[in-house]
Design a protein around this motif. Structure first.
Motif, PDB file in Angstrom:
ATOM      1  N   SER A 261       1.009  -1.243   0.007  1.00  0.00           N
ATOM      2  CA  SER A 261       0.064  -0.072   0.099  1.00  0.00           C
ATOM      3  C   SER A 261       0.928   1.281  -0.004  1.00  0.00           C
ATOM      4  O   SER A 261       1.597   1.449   0.965  1.00  0.00           O
ATOM      5  CB  SER A 261      -0.922  -0.235   1.244  1.00  0.00           C
ATOM      6  OG  SER A 261      -1.547   1.166   1.433  1.00  0.00           O
TER       7      SER A 261
ATOM      8  N   TYR B 104       1.549  -0.403  10.490  1.00  0.00           N
ATOM      9  CA  TYR B 104       0.013   0.129  10.694  1.00  0.00           C
ATOM     10  C   TYR B 104       0.210   1.568  10.805  1.00  0.00           C
ATOM     11  O   TYR B 104       1.241   2.055  11.054  1.00  0.00           O
ATOM     12  CB  TYR B 104      -0.528  -0.450  12.011  1.00  0.00           C
ATOM     13  CG  TYR B 104       0.356  -0.139  13.315  1.00  0.00           C
ATOM     14  CD1 TYR B 104       0.318   1.050  13.883  1.00  0.00           C
ATOM     15  CD2 TYR B 104       1.053  -1.322  13.854  1.00  0.00           C
ATOM     16  CE1 TYR B 104       1.333   1.108  14.897  1.00  0.00           C
ATOM     17  CE2 TYR B 104       1.789  -1.105  14.691  1.00  0.00           C
ATOM     18  CZ  TYR B 104       2.142   0.087  15.354  1.00  0.00           C
ATOM     19  OH  TYR B 104       2.811   0.183  16.427  1.00  0.00           O
TER      20      TYR B 104
ATOM     21  N   THR C 242      -7.145   0.879   9.980  1.00  0.00           N
ATOM     22  CA  THR C 242      -5.751   0.528   9.718  1.00  0.00           C
ATOM     23  C   THR C 242      -5.785  -1.182   9.214  1.00  0.00           C
ATOM     24  O   THR C 242      -6.586  -1.539   9.585  1.00  0.00           O
ATOM     25  CB  THR C 242      -4.662   0.765  10.686  1.00  0.00           C
ATOM     26  OG1 THR C 242      -3.260   0.446   9.940  1.00  0.00           O
ATOM     27  CG2 THR C 242      -4.718  -0.173  11.617  1.00  0.00           C
ATOM     28  N   ASN C 243      -4.918  -1.541   8.527  1.00  0.00           N
ATOM     29  CA  ASN C 243      -4.524  -2.800   8.325  1.00  0.00           C
ATOM     30  C   ASN C 243      -3.837  -3.719   9.224  1.00  0.00           C
ATOM     31  O   ASN C 243      -4.286  -4.934   9.629  1.00  0.00           O
ATOM     32  CB  ASN C 243      -3.828  -2.889   6.772  1.00  0.00           C
ATOM     33  CG  ASN C 243      -3.400  -4.258   6.585  1.00  0.00           C
ATOM     34  OD1 ASN C 243      -4.226  -5.090   6.645  1.00  0.00           O
ATOM     35  ND2 ASN C 243      -2.072  -4.293   6.326  1.00  0.00           N
TER      36      ASN C 243
ATOM     37  N   ALA D 274      -0.309  -5.300   9.353  1.00  0.00           N
ATOM     38  CA  ALA D 274       0.390  -6.270   8.456  1.00  0.00           C
ATOM     39  C   ALA D 274       1.026  -7.177   9.632  1.00  0.00           C
ATOM     40  O   ALA D 274       1.180  -6.778  10.894  1.00  0.00           O
ATOM     41  CB  ALA D 274       1.369  -5.763   7.640  1.00  0.00           C
TER      42      ALA D 274
ATOM     43  N   ALA E   8      -4.580   0.621   2.559  1.00  0.00           N
ATOM     44  CA  ALA E   8      -4.244  -0.716   2.904  1.00  0.00           C
ATOM     45  C   ALA E   8      -5.189  -1.808   3.612  1.00  0.00           C
ATOM     46  O   ALA E   8      -5.486  -2.990   2.844  1.00  0.00           O
ATOM     47  CB  ALA E   8      -3.185  -0.719   3.916  1.00  0.00           C
ATOM     48  N   MET E   9      -6.173  -1.318   4.198  1.00  0.00           N
ATOM     49  CA  MET E   9      -7.440  -2.092   4.596  1.00  0.00           C
ATOM     50  C   MET E   9      -8.301  -2.515   3.650  1.00  0.00           C
ATOM     51  O   MET E   9      -8.731  -3.607   3.780  1.00  0.00           O
ATOM     52  CB  MET E   9      -7.754  -1.406   5.836  1.00  0.00           C
ATOM     53  CG  MET E   9      -8.694  -0.127   5.551  1.00  0.00           C
ATOM     54  SD  MET E   9      -9.449   0.336   7.018  1.00  0.00           S
ATOM     55  CE  MET E   9     -10.132   1.874   6.338  1.00  0.00           C
ATOM     56  N   TYR E  10      -8.250  -1.927   2.519  1.00  0.00           N
ATOM     57  CA  TYR E  10      -9.378  -2.136   1.616  1.00  0.00           C
ATOM     58  C   TYR E  10      -8.662  -3.249   0.618  1.00  0.00           C
ATOM     59  O   TYR E  10      -9.460  -4.049   0.253  1.00  0.00           O
ATOM     60  CB  TYR E  10      -9.550  -0.945   0.699  1.00  0.00           C
ATOM     61  CG  TYR E  10     -10.348   0.119   1.705  1.00  0.00           C
ATOM     62  CD1 TYR E  10     -11.707   0.114   2.076  1.00  0.00           C
ATOM     63  CD2 TYR E  10      -9.379   1.289   1.984  1.00  0.00           C
ATOM     64  CE1 TYR E  10     -12.266   1.024   2.851  1.00  0.00           C
ATOM     65  CE2 TYR E  10     -10.112   2.365   2.714  1.00  0.00           C
ATOM     66  CZ  TYR E  10     -11.414   2.113   3.261  1.00  0.00           C
ATOM     67  OH  TYR E  10     -12.085   3.191   3.971  1.00  0.00           O
TER      68      TYR E  10
ATOM     69  N   ALA F  89      -6.519  -5.314   1.754  1.00  0.00           N
ATOM     70  CA  ALA F  89      -6.186  -6.421   2.726  1.00  0.00           C
ATOM     71  C   ALA F  89      -7.706  -7.230   3.029  1.00  0.00           C
ATOM     72  O   ALA F  89      -7.810  -8.490   3.095  1.00  0.00           O
ATOM     73  CB  ALA F  89      -5.813  -6.147   4.215  1.00  0.00           C
ATOM     74  N   ARG F  90      -8.890  -6.487   2.708  1.00  0.00           N
ATOM     75  CA  ARG F  90     -10.010  -7.035   2.880  1.00  0.00           C
ATOM     76  C   ARG F  90     -10.512  -8.170   1.740  1.00  0.00           C
ATOM     77  O   ARG F  90     -11.273  -8.962   2.145  1.00  0.00           O
ATOM     78  CB  ARG F  90     -11.344  -5.865   2.579  1.00  0.00           C
ATOM     79  CG  ARG F  90     -12.556  -6.329   2.591  1.00  0.00           C
ATOM     80  CD  ARG F  90     -13.506  -5.270   2.126  1.00  0.00           C
ATOM     81  NE  ARG F  90     -12.962  -4.600   0.887  1.00  0.00           N
ATOM     82  CZ  ARG F  90     -13.595  -5.230  -0.173  1.00  0.00           C
ATOM     83  NH1 ARG F  90     -14.534  -6.096  -0.129  1.00  0.00           N
ATOM     84  NH2 ARG F  90     -13.243  -4.640  -1.380  1.00  0.00           N
TER      85      ARG F  90
ATOM     86  N   THR G  19      -0.869  -7.196   2.891  1.00  0.00           N
ATOM     87  CA  THR G  19      -0.654  -5.878   2.737  1.00  0.00           C
ATOM     88  C   THR G  19       0.258  -5.312   3.630  1.00  0.00           C
ATOM     89  O   THR G  19       0.171  -5.465   5.033  1.00  0.00           O
ATOM     90  CB  THR G  19      -2.133  -5.176   2.462  1.00  0.00           C
ATOM     91  OG1 THR G  19      -2.721  -6.079   1.603  1.00  0.00           O
ATOM     92  CG2 THR G  19      -1.782  -3.939   1.785  1.00  0.00           C
TER      93      THR G  19
ATOM     94  N   ASP H 289       2.114  -1.283   4.417  1.00  0.00           N
ATOM     95  CA  ASP H 289       2.351   0.380   4.069  1.00  0.00           C
ATOM     96  C   ASP H 289       3.704   0.530   3.752  1.00  0.00           C
ATOM     97  O   ASP H 289       4.363   0.243   4.775  1.00  0.00           O
ATOM     98  CB  ASP H 289       1.598   1.231   5.074  1.00  0.00           C
ATOM     99  CG  ASP H 289       0.205   1.154   5.218  1.00  0.00           C
ATOM    100  OD1 ASP H 289      -0.500   1.816   3.871  1.00  0.00           O
ATOM    101  OD2 ASP H 289      -0.653   0.974   6.222  1.00  0.00           O
TER     102      ASP H 289
END
Length: 480
Positions: free
Chosen positions: A354, A386, A395-396, A398, A434-436, A438-439, A444, A446
């Motif tokens: 990301s 994150y 956030t994701n 990782a 990133a979270m989109y 990873a969804r 993923t 950053d």
């Protein structure tokens, strides 16, 4: 004996302790020159792609020049094919089909090409005491006081009642007029100074001055507003009602420039996030020219990140997921006839960077960051496990396993990197795309460039960091 002990201590420190590396100290003179040369074209990209539409156009133009062709649903593709797909002229995806089956996953880099700005309201035009203005609604997170008293350019499209589209760019050429938001003189600003800083300039005070001369025709005269509309109608064929179906954006009219006696810093509008867009773009164009990658390479340039990635051109929508599914269907190397299983395998085997910027430590304002965990200018690309805010919301985050893969990849490629967060834990924060990604069950993390004066009309990046981001993205694309 003391000398020997000192040598042991130094060896242990080198082996066991972590110390950030200054990129400029690790790069040779030749490499620094490469970084400087790389950033000359980057500055041009910034100046020619100040809005998501303009950036999309520029990316497609560069991709076509490198041999990319438009993706067609239902058509079959094979190793080495270079493709692009446009989403509503505001987002674009580039792809190079790799040698391995697509179900083995993609190497994906996702950035965004929208930036904070002033959008015109749907009914923007008004006159007050002989001066003509546009009303605006700011887009994204800005410090509103930074936007008055600077030259502004106008970009965008007007869609007329008959469906025809008029493209507008005013204020970029030296012979063009510019526009501006007016502000109070300090002699009369006592009441303004007493406002909270966030209200020093209010949103409804971000009105853009666009003219002042009243209309004149032979012996008749009219308002200055009529005179402005007559000019716009003569040039573009539009009426005031056409503003209701327009997307017009006011952005700084500055050109990107070098900063400092050593020219080591770039100042320019929209580096969040077009610095990551450009470096990832050059990475995928580079590998497309050199050889077919092992893994299929995907480069995504999204819209709407600055307002939460909402809308059908933002990564909060399904457009990227659908494109990847179309790509799976278009690749003839899928042996399994169960399409849904092939798509799931592709997602779970993919990995993503990301690509978004991180706030750099500003020595003038050190209190908002925690120095052990923030980005530093000239210390390489920032890897963020994150971002988000406070308790890691938005956030994701990782996994350690995926972070270790990127760490090894960058170390093996000689890419100088550092870790960072977006400020102290309770100081605020912000999110990325990133979270989109990873969804979709894609690993993923950053990765991006540290930036000073982020979200201001003139953001600052280090040329060495920009070049190191490019090297990291290119290494990621050739990773198997």
């Amino acid at each position: 004996m003391a000398k020997k002990e000192n040598s042991v201590v130094k060896e242990l420190e080198k082996e066991l302790l972590y110390k950030r590396k200054n990129v400029c100290k690790t790069m040779s003179t030749k490499e620094i020159q490469k970084a400087d040369d790389f950033c000359e074209d980057y500055k041009t990209f910034l100046d020619e792609g100040k809005t998501e539409r303009k950036a999309c156009d520029k990316i497609v133009e560069m991709a076509k020049s490198a041999g990319f062709v438009q993706f067609e649903t239902g058509k079959k593709y094979s190793n080495g094919d270079k493709l692009y797909a446009i989403n509503r002229d505001k987002a674009v995806t580039l792809c190079v089909i790799g040698e391995k089956p697509i179900v083995d996953g993609l190497n994906l880099i996702a950035s965004h090409i929208d930036s904070p700005r002033l959008d015109l309201k749907q009914n923007p035009l008004y006159e007050d005491n002989g001066l003509v203005y546009f009303k605006t609604h700011y887009y994204g997170g800005i410090k509103k006081y930074q936007w008055p008293a600077i030259p502004l350019a106008l970009h965008g499209v007007v869609v007329k009642a008959d469906g025809s589209i008029v493209k507008v760019t005013i204020g970029e050429d030296d012979c063009d007029p510019v526009f501006t938001v007016t502000d109070l003189l300090p002699h009369l600003a006592d009441a303004q100074y007493k406002r909270p800083s966030k209200d020093l300039i209010k949103g409804e005070e971000l009105n853009i001055l666009i003219g002042s001369r009243p209309f004149k025709a032979d012996e008749e005269s009219g308002t200055a507003k009529l005179a402005i509309m007559k000019l716009l109608h003569d040039k573009y064929g539009i009426t005031e009602r056409d503003f209701t179906t327009a997307e017009l954006e006011a952005v700084p009219a500055f050109k990107s420039r070098d900063v400092g006696f050593d020219r080591s810093i770039i100042c320019g509008y929209g580096q969040d996030d077009r610095v990551c867009a450009y470096t990832s773009l050059m990475a995928i164009l580079g590998i497309a020219q050199e050889k077919t990658p092992a893994q299929t390479a995907l480069c995504v340039f999204a819209d709407k990140e600055e307002i939460g990635s909402y809308g059908n051109t933002g990564l909060g929508s399904n457009y990227l997921e659908y494109f990847i599914m179309d790509l799976v269907a278009a690749c003839s190397d899928c042996n399994n006839t169960d399409f849904s299983q092939n798509a799931r395998r592709c997602f779970e085997n993919s990995k993503c960077l990301s690509a978004d910027v991180c706030a750099a430590l500003d020595p003038t304002f050190p209190d908002v960051v925690e120095k052990n965990n923030c980005g530093f200018i000239n210390h390489g690309t920032v890897i963020g496990k994150y971002f988000g805010s406070r308790g890691k919301s938005g956030t994701n985050d990782a996994s350690a396993e995926y972070l270790a893969k990127i760490r090894k990849l960058y170390d093996d490629a000689g890419v100088v990197w550092q870790t960072g967060e977006l400020g102290k834990v309770d100081a605020g924060g912000g999110g990325t795309v990133a979270m989109y990604v990873a969804r979709m069950n894609i690993d993923t993390v950053d990765v991006g460039v540290p930036v000073l004066s982020m979200h201001s009309p003139m953001e600052l990046t280090s040329k060495a960091d920009v070049y190191m981001a490019y090297r990291g993205f290119k290494a990621f694309y050739v990773d198997e």
